[in-house]
Each structure stands twice: as C-alpha cells, then as structure tokens.
Write an enzyme that holds these catalytic residues in place. Structure first.
Site, PDB file in Angstrom:
ATOM      1  CG  LEU A   1     -10.676 -80.971 -57.864  1.00 43.36           C
ATOM      2  CD1 LEU A   1     -10.734 -81.602 -56.475  1.00 43.36           C
ATOM      3  CD2 LEU A   1     -10.641 -79.457 -57.765  1.00 43.36           C
ATOM      4  CG  ASP A   2      -4.634 -79.057 -61.429  1.00 41.97           C
ATOM      5  OD1 ASP A   2      -5.274 -79.152 -62.484  1.00 41.97           O
ATOM      6  OD2 ASP A   2      -4.112 -77.999 -61.036  1.00 41.97           O
ATOM      7  NE  ARG A   3      -0.805 -88.507 -60.738  1.00 41.84           N
ATOM      8  CZ  ARG A   3      -0.215 -89.392 -61.544  1.00 41.84           C
ATOM      9  NH1 ARG A   3       0.084 -89.060 -62.780  1.00 41.84           N
ATOM     10  NH2 ARG A   3       0.066 -90.608 -61.112  1.00 41.84           N
TER      11      ARG A   3
END
Length: 303
Positions: free
Chosen positions: A132-134
C-alpha cells in the site's frame, strides 16, 4: 528476478523503471552497464529496445539492503493463522525499506512481531506479498511461509483477491454514480514520482460507486481489478475527482490539513482451497474527522 516483456520497442532502462519503483533511473543504468541486468542472458545498453519474447534478468543483489532490524512498532493485527496474517496499516508507514530508508517501516515491525515470514520477495521484504502507498491506510496481507506466499502471489496475479477501498474525492457526481474506469497506467515521462494515463501503459481497471455526497465532495467506494502503482489516485484524477489530501495528483486547495491522501483499503476477500476468507477494517481517526466535518455518511456503505 526475471521479467517477461509485455511492452515492445521501449528502452530497456525506461521499461525497468516503469516496472520497479525502488530503483532510480540512474541506479538502473548503472546496473545495466555493470551487467547486473541482462536481456536473454546477455549484456545490453540502457538504450536497447526490448522485443517480443525477451527475458530480462535482474541480479537480486542490487535490491539488497543490509541491517534491517526488528523494531517494536505497534501494528494492528486483524487476523492471524499459521500461514498468514492480515494487518490494518496506519498512515505514514512505508511497507518495506527502500533506498536510504531502513527503519520505521512495516517490515521492521513484522520482523519484531512474527517469528516466521516468507522470503520470496527478498531478505529485506520478508512476508511482503503486496503493498500500500505510504499514506494509504488499511488491509495488507503478510505471508508467513513461502508456500502461502506463492499461492497469494498467484491469486493477486489472476485477480482472485477482492480489494475494496473507500475514499473522499473532490467534486460531485451528477450522472455516473457507478462506473468503471479502464485506462492504462505508466510512469510519468515528466515526473518519475508520478504515474500517468498512457495508452502504452499497463492495463488498469477501477470500479467505483458513489456512497454519499455533499456540495463539492463525495464519499466513494472503489474496487480495483488490477493493482497498478497509484491506480486509484491516478484514475480518480483522470475523471476530475482527485482524492482529498493527495499531494501528488490533487491541486485543489483545501483546509483539512491532511497527512496525505484520504484513501483506505477497507475490505479484502479470497478463497484458499475450500475455505473463504473475508476481512474488513474501519477507517482511521483522520478519515472519520473529515467525514464529520463534511457530514458524509459512512454508514451508507453496504457489504
């Protein structure tokens, strides 16, 4: 690592840059020049134009990051058995070490909390099957052994894992309250940090449904069929409904003072052998706070 070519007549260095997020273009060029990236077992130049049936081989050592230490970082375990665990990832957490970042990641936390993790993704990405993105919160699956890792990897590849997100976007929907966005995505040619709609990119399919809306904003459920980098953020921007708080793809001024995009992986479901698994995770306090400010009704989401 081996990559089978799926886009033709593109420069070798650009193709690999689009495929792999963790290496800069200069890193890739150095790896090609040093023979750590080969095509069909032979050295090529960064400008080599890839062809059908080419097989690109990448020496995994170029990804190696030393001294990844276990760290007592709190994680929210939604489910756990002997084969895998499901985590509700917090905002501002990078999934695995990258570049100079070797501390404070989910990977560091996993090494502390779990005795056994798969290593198919490398020593610095133990247990990591997907990302998942940050600043995207929500559900992420962690593999405890290589057998389940391979099974899950294949299920992601075959699109057999249901992935449902919830987000708040700018603008109102007047006609298409439920629709499919089918637009290919590739690395932006002007900003390597960004992805962009590109007819020569990789296929990307996003289904969305408006759950609730108030003036200027909408609560949207998103189900992705593919898992491209920044897919939801790029696709929603492409229909003029950028995600609230998105510092890469949203240029709309707002006063929420968010810590990044308001995007949450709410639900995942899949089947292994005869057993069906389904997991959900509620949104975090920041998401709830913005829902309250805008008076958007989260309870309208139906499973």
């Amino acid at each position: 690592m081996k990559i089978n070519v799926d886009i033709l007549n593109e420069r070798l260095d650009k193709y690999i840059s689009d495929k792999i997020d963790d290496l800069s273009r200069s890193d890739i060029k150095r790896a090609i020049d040093s023979g750590n990236i080969k095509v069909n077992g032979k050295n090529q130049k960064p400008s080599y134009k890839i062809k059908q049936n080419d097989e690109i081989t990448i020496n995994d050592e170029i990804f190696s990051i030393k001294d990844i230490s276990p760290e007592n970082i709190d994680i929210k375990i939604v489910y756990e058995n002997e084969d895998f665990a499901v985590i509700n990832k917090d905002k501002d957490v990078i999934v695995h070490p990258s570049g100079n970042i070797v501390s404070g990641t989910l990977e560091n936390a996993l090494l502390y909390h779990f005795d056994k993790l798969s290593d198919l993704s490398g020593e610095d990405r133990k247990g990591i099957v997907h990302r998942l993105d940050r600043n995207t919160t929500g559900l992420i699956i962690i593999a405890k052994n290589n057998k389940i890792h391979q099974i899950l990897k294949e299920k992601f590849k075959k699109r057999e894992i249901y992935k449902e997100y919830i987000t708040i976007v700018h603008g109102n929907f007047y006609d298409k309250l439920k629709d499919t966005i089918d637009k290919p995505i590739a690395r932006s040619t002007t900003n390597r940090k960004k992805m962009a709609i590109d007819e020569n990119g990789r296929k990307a399919i996003t289904n969305y449904e408006v759950i609730d809306q108030v003036e200027g904003f909408a609560l949207v459920k998103v189900i992705i069929k593919t898992g491209r980098t920044h897919q939801i953020r790029v696709h929603m921007r492409s229909i003029n409904h950028p995600v609230v708080g998105d510092d890469l793809y949203c240029n709309v001024k707002e006063s929420f003072n968010t810590k990044g995009q308001i995007l949450h992986c709410r639900k995942m479901a899949f089947q292994i052998d005869d057993k069906k698994y389904e997991f959900t995770a509620d949104v975090d306090d920041e998401f709830k706070h913005i829902l309250e400010i805008l008076k958007l009704d989260y309870n309208k989401i139906k499973d």
